[in-house]
Design an enzyme around this catalytic site. Structure first.
Site, PDB file in Angstrom:
ATOM      1  N   PRO A 198      -5.796  80.709 -31.969  1.00  9.66           N
ATOM      2  CG  PRO A 198      -3.549  80.170 -31.532  1.00  9.66           C
ATOM      3  CD  PRO A 198      -4.932  79.988 -31.009  1.00  9.66           C
TER       4      PRO A 198
ATOM      5  CB  ALA B  41      -2.113  81.016 -39.698  1.00  3.82           C
TER       6      ALA B  41
ATOM      7  CD  GLN C  50       0.203  80.203 -31.583  1.00  8.09           C
ATOM      8  OE1 GLN C  50       0.084  80.284 -32.796  1.00  8.09           O
ATOM      9  NE2 GLN C  50      -0.182  79.143 -30.902  1.00  8.09           N
TER      10      GLN C  50
ATOM     11  CB  CYS D 193       2.323  75.039 -36.298  1.00  4.28           C
ATOM     12  SG  CYS D 193       1.897  75.232 -38.031  1.00  4.28           S
TER      13      CYS D 193
ATOM     14  CE  LYS E 137      -3.984  75.916 -30.407  1.00  2.00           C
ATOM     15  NZ  LYS E 137      -3.556  75.458 -31.719  1.00  2.00           N
TER      16      LYS E 137
ATOM     17  CG  ASN F 212      -7.824  73.374 -29.840  1.00  2.77           C
ATOM     18  OD1 ASN F 212      -6.872  73.106 -30.564  1.00  2.77           O
ATOM     19  ND2 ASN F 212      -8.886  73.992 -30.281  1.00  2.77           N
TER      20      ASN F 212
ATOM     21  N   GLY G 206     -11.414  76.823 -32.543  1.00  4.76           N
ATOM     22  CA  GLY G 206     -10.833  77.403 -33.748  1.00  4.76           C
ATOM     23  C   GLY G 206     -11.838  77.472 -34.886  1.00  4.76           C
ATOM     24  NE  ARG G 207     -10.900  72.556 -37.410  1.00  6.89           N
ATOM     25  CZ  ARG G 207     -10.721  71.253 -37.465  1.00  6.89           C
ATOM     26  NH1 ARG G 207     -10.549  70.683 -38.643  1.00  6.89           N
ATOM     27  NH2 ARG G 207     -10.711  70.521 -36.372  1.00  6.89           N
TER      28      ARG G 207
END
Ligand SMILES: Cc1cc2nc3c(=O)[nH]c(=O)nc-3n(C[C@H](O)[C@H](O)[C@H](O)COP(=O)(O)O)c2cc1C
Length: 328
Positions: A14, A16, A73, A104, A145, A207, A231-232
């Site tokens: 996920p 954002a 999520q 987060c 997560k 991750n 992710g990135r």
């Protein structure tokens, strides 16, 4: 969500501001992902908007109808609010997985809203939240997560992981940094690995910092994880998942896209964004994405500055054609 073809699950993270409907469609087009995730959705906003009869959060755009499997999520610190959204996602939106965000570190989430990584200091409270949401969403699986802890001195991922498993979660993803590290330093995969023997049966997804095929293969071969989440690396190169899946299957790996293929991908991405956003918002989002694609291109810095200052779509696509067609 076990992978039949590679034996290891590959998840997209996920993200954002990035993993909106358009990006998820691109990821699906390239393939190689066992489970695609939305951006994190605020359960409180959802409930408030709904109570006032307003349009639902834009981060849920597309979720009702797009292909499965899809993980949505959600975040908050109130188990009733989270359960209300989880129930709707399970029974009305019919999503495949509901993922709870306990990682987060952003100020708005972990500070003012006392959610995300703020909750890591309270493993029992996390367990209570997971238990309620699992009940509300049953039979749809609920995952979580997390990060390693709040700070290096207070790493408690094992406690949190065990609490999450005991509460009935179907899986756990761990980003190998603490909240206070934000994105600095390196993800600590040794700490992720230390969690595995402390779990009874749920899959552990590692991750952090997987940017290349070799990064992925190394993590999968050297650490006792059941899968990886990226992710990135998948924002810069949405085709990376497919290449990793090919490598895991021992197949020839697709080459990197040519400049012309990248240009066509940008056009496709923009058209997908246009399904959800007006011209102005779609332009801002595609500008952000193009800067990621251009990272590996020659003379990228000037291009990035130029492309980000463009204010209209025609000029934007002139620049794209100049850069990706004429200069390559
Ligand atoms: C711009 C940005 C947005 C993110 N949004 C989310 C999010 O909505 N939910 C979440 O759990 N993690 C979010 N993360 C964290 C990523 O999912 C991931 O855990 C982190 O980037 C480390 O993985 P990576 O090195 O593969 O990027 C975000 C990270 C970035 C950089």
């Amino acid at each position: 969500m076990l992978s039949e073809s590679t034996g290891t699950v590959i998840y997209s993270a996920p993200m954002a501001g990035y993993t909106n409907y358009a990006h998820r469609e691109l990821l699906r087009m390239f393939g190689g992902i066992d489970l695609i995730a939305t951006e994190m959705v605020s359960a409180r906003s959802f409930v408030e908007l709904e109570t006032r009869g307003l349009e639902l959060p834009s981060r849920l755009w597309g979720v009702r109808d797009e292909p499965r499997p899809l993980s949505v999520q959600i975040w908050d610190n109130n188990s009733d609010t989270l359960s209300e959204l989880a129930q709707r996602l399970a029974f009305e939106f019919k999503v495949s997985v509901i993922d709870l965000n306990f990682g987060c570190p952003a100020k708005q989430i972990a500070g003012r809203s006392a959610s995300g990584s703020f909750l890591l200091q309270f493993p029992n409270r996390i367990g209570d939240i997971v238990r309620k949401v699992v009940d509300a969403a049953k039979p749809v699986p609920v995952t979580a997560k997390i990060r390693l802890g709040r700070t290096r001195d207070t790493i408690n991922a094992i406690d949190v992981a065990q609490s999450i498993e005991a509460a009935g979660a179907a899986g756990l993803t761990v980003h190998g940094r603490t909240a206070s590290e934000m994105y600095r330093g390196k993800a600590d995969w040794e700490e992720i690995a230390a969690i595995k023997p402390k779990l009874k049966s749920i899959p552990l997804i590692g991750n952090g910092d997987i940017r290349t095929i070799n990064d992925a293969l190394f993590r999968i071969r050297h650490y006792p994880v059941d899968g990886i989440m990226i992710g990135r690396g998948g924002i810069d190169r949405p085709w990376l998942f497919r290449q990793i899946a090919q490598a895991l299957r021992g197949e020839p790996v697709d080459p990197e896209p040519t400049a012309l293929e990248l240009r066509n991908l940008i056009v496709k991405h923009f058209n997908l964004l246009k399904r959800q956003f007006d011209d102005h918002a779609a332009l801002i989002l595609i500008q952000k994405t193009v800067c990621h694609y251009a990272v590996n291109q020659p003379v990228a810095r000037n291009f990035r500055n130029e492309i980000c200052s463009v204010k209209n779509i025609e000029t934007f696509f002139h620049l794209i054609d100049d850069f990706f067609i004429k200069t390559n």
